[in-house]
Design an enzyme around this catalytic site. Structure first.
Site, PDB file in Angstrom:
ATOM      1  N   HIS A 192      -0.786   5.329  16.290  1.00 39.57           N
ATOM      2  CA  HIS A 192       0.226   4.668  15.494  1.00 39.57           C
ATOM      3  C   HIS A 192       1.453   4.984  16.461  1.00 39.57           C
ATOM      4  CE1 HIS A 192      -2.231   3.043  12.339  1.00 39.57           C
ATOM      5  NE2 HIS A 192      -2.720   4.347  12.598  1.00 39.57           N
TER       6      HIS A 192
ATOM      7  N   GLN B 164       3.687   1.309   2.846  1.00 39.09           N
ATOM      8  CA  GLN B 164       3.506   0.477   3.801  1.00 39.09           C
ATOM      9  C   GLN B 164       3.758  -1.052   3.356  1.00 39.09           C
ATOM     10  OE1 GLN B 164      -0.688   0.626   5.512  1.00 39.09           O
ATOM     11  NE2 GLN B 164      -0.728  -1.693   6.314  1.00 39.09           N
TER      12      GLN B 164
ATOM     13  N   PHE C  12       4.958   1.251   8.288  1.00 33.08           N
ATOM     14  CA  PHE C  12       4.993   2.100   7.281  1.00 33.08           C
ATOM     15  C   PHE C  12       5.914   3.190   7.463  1.00 33.08           C
ATOM     16  CE2 PHE C  12       1.774   3.672  10.258  1.00 33.08           C
ATOM     17  CZ  PHE C  12       1.859   5.148  10.234  1.00 33.08           C
TER      18      PHE C  12
ATOM     19  N   ARG D 272       0.973  -1.323   0.003  1.00 34.78           N
ATOM     20  CA  ARG D 272      -0.090  -0.072  -0.018  1.00 34.78           C
ATOM     21  C   ARG D 272       0.704   1.283  -0.008  1.00 34.78           C
ATOM     22  NH1 ARG D 272      -5.617   0.441   2.433  1.00 34.78           N
ATOM     23  NH2 ARG D 272      -5.967  -0.649   0.294  1.00 34.78           N
TER      24      ARG D 272
ATOM     25  N   LEU E 112      -2.450  11.140  12.966  1.00 36.75           N
ATOM     26  CA  LEU E 112      -2.084   9.727  13.270  1.00 36.75           C
ATOM     27  C   LEU E 112      -1.633   9.804  14.638  1.00 36.75           C
ATOM     28  CD1 LEU E 112      -0.558   8.299  10.103  1.00 36.75           C
ATOM     29  CD2 LEU E 112      -2.775   7.873  10.897  1.00 36.75           C
TER      30      LEU E 112
ATOM     31  N   PHE F 191       1.788  10.524   1.857  1.00 38.23           N
ATOM     32  CA  PHE F 191       1.421   9.905   3.107  1.00 38.23           C
ATOM     33  C   PHE F 191       2.218   8.957   3.639  1.00 38.23           C
ATOM     34  CE2 PHE F 191      -2.201   7.423   5.124  1.00 38.23           C
ATOM     35  CZ  PHE F 191      -1.748   7.944   6.365  1.00 38.23           C
TER      36      PHE F 191
ATOM     37  N   ASN G  19      -1.649  -0.811  12.158  1.00 42.40           N
ATOM     38  CA  ASN G  19      -2.702  -1.547  13.001  1.00 42.40           C
ATOM     39  C   ASN G  19      -3.904  -1.428  12.381  1.00 42.40           C
ATOM     40  OD1 ASN G  19      -3.918   0.827  14.235  1.00 42.40           O
ATOM     41  ND2 ASN G  19      -2.132   1.281  15.560  1.00 42.40           N
TER      42      ASN G  19
END
Length: 404
Positions: free
Chosen positions: A362, A299, A349, A291, A358, A296, A338
């Site tokens: 995370h 991942q 990531f 991903r 975030l 951003f 997660n």
């Protein structure tokens, strides 16, 4: 007639109060000023909603709710004009006799004057092994789990902007303070195996934390280095209908891990980088960046299913969020993916932009030391999409990994 006289008296009282209250508000409240045109001017806030890129169900990074971002308009004093509700031109000082006092106070309340708006919560926090609470000039710092007697504890201030706390031979806190202190007015005590430090700041302005680098992952101590060798796999169709796969090395990403701040999370990542670690039968080698969302993150880390739906840890299926020690205010940060609270596995990531939404969600446990521009930006450019799904005929994967 008495009713008319009462109404006139009330009107005069309101007019008088308006002239008394307005100068006090303008003079003492920092968000208001008198413009050169003689109108009441207050900075207005504009809200913009920011949404996380859409995530497929079951992926470790879930879609978040709209989060408002407050933007402050920066305008030159000469050209600055009041902003507010549509059609609101501000209150003219030349016509204050005609202004309704209740309407004025309601307007000031909407614009956040005085005690009407709640205080911004920056009055408590945590650092590496300590907690703090601040109010005005006072900050209280607590360090729990201290088993040595008080005569083996030393709290020193080498300068008015630094602190060193030792228990026996162990250094508990050391670094530059987020502001200055009055050293002669700082004290400490030992209470139930907890060091309690009472600091007196030289200014009442709130600190962002006890230490200047608190929450800044770019300044965190690196205790272990690991490497990820990345290749780009390209699939091309042949005339006969069969696909041909070729690989191109992108290079090495070297990451530094914060073992002093989040040791459990770091140990999990190290074990998955090291093929010789027998605590888990998987490794990051041969796993893809499944991903990738430009601006951003990139991942990877699904060592089980290779598609973002699986994962494992050295602690079992999942392990808890260890500690939210750092902020997502830099690109190149290494963090756990997660599926909600306390659901960490093996997926991680690397950020390619700032991601403040975030924070507290995370766990950040490292940062990229080298290979960001050469490798991470290539992963982002060649395989990324706004949906996050790796589309097209190219995908980046970790060919090899290990400890340095």
């Amino acid at each position: 007639r008495r009713k008319e006289e009462a109404c006139q008296s009330l009107a005069m009282t309101r007019s008088t109060l308006s002239w008394v209250l307005l100068p006090l508000v303008v003079a003492f409240h920092p968000t208001f000023s008198l413009s050169r045109r003689g109108s009441l001017s207050g900075g207005a806030l504009s809200l913009e909603a920011q949404r996380l890129p859409s995530m497929d169900g079951g992926d470790p990074l879930k879609e978040e709710e709209d989060l408002p971002i407050v933007n402050f308009d920066d305008a030159d004093d000469d050209d600055w004009t009041p902003q507010g509700d549509e059609g609101d031109e501000g209150a003219s000082l030349s016509s204050m006799d005609d202004m309704d006092l209740d309407a004025l106070m309601a307007k000031l309340q909407r614009q956040g004057v005085g005690d009407y708006s709640p205080a911004k919560k920056i009055d408590e926090g945590k650092g590496n092994g300590y907690e703090w609470v601040q109010k005005g000039l006072a900050m209280t710092v607590t360090i729990a789990g201290v088993t040595v007697p008080s005569n083996q504890i030393d709290v020193a201030y080498p300068t008015a902007h630094s602190i060193v706390v030792k228990a026996g031979e162990k250094i508990l806190v050391r670094g530059d303070l987020a502001g200055g202190v009055v050293r002669d007015e700082c004290f400490w005590s030992l209470e139930d195996e907890t060091i309690v430090i009472e600091l007196t700041k030289d200014l009442s302005k709130p600190w962002k934390g006890l230490l200047d680098n608190e929450g800044d992952a770019s300044k965190a101590k690196v205790t272990q280095r690991c490497f990820l060798d990345v290749e780009l796999m390209t699939t091309s169709p042949k005339e006969e209908g069969e696909n041909v796969t070729s690989t191109t090395p992108l290079g090495r990403v070297e990451v530094g891990l914060f073992g002093d701040d989040v040791p459990l999370t770091v140990d999990n990542f190290k074990a998955l980088c090291d093929a010789s670690d027998t605590r888990v039968p998987y490794t990051y080698a041969k796993t893809p960046f499944h991903r990738v969302i430009p601006g951003f993150m990139c991942q990877a880390g699904d060592v089980v299913n290779q598609d973002g739906s699986g994962g494992v840890s050295i602690y079992g299926d999942t392990f808890p969020d260890e500690r939210f020690a750092f902020k997502f205010d830099h690109k190149g940060l290494l963090a756990m993916a997660n599926a909600g609270v306390d659901t960490n596995k093996s997926q991680f990531f690397i950020t390619t932009g700032t991601c403040p939404w975030l924070d507290e969600r995370h766990v950040i446990f490292g940062r990229v030391l080298s290979g960001y521009e050469e490798v991470v930006e290539q992963i982002e450019a060649k395989t990324g999409s706004t949906s996050g799904k790796v589309e097209g005929n190219q995908i980046a994967y970790i060919k090899n990994c290990g400890l340095l």
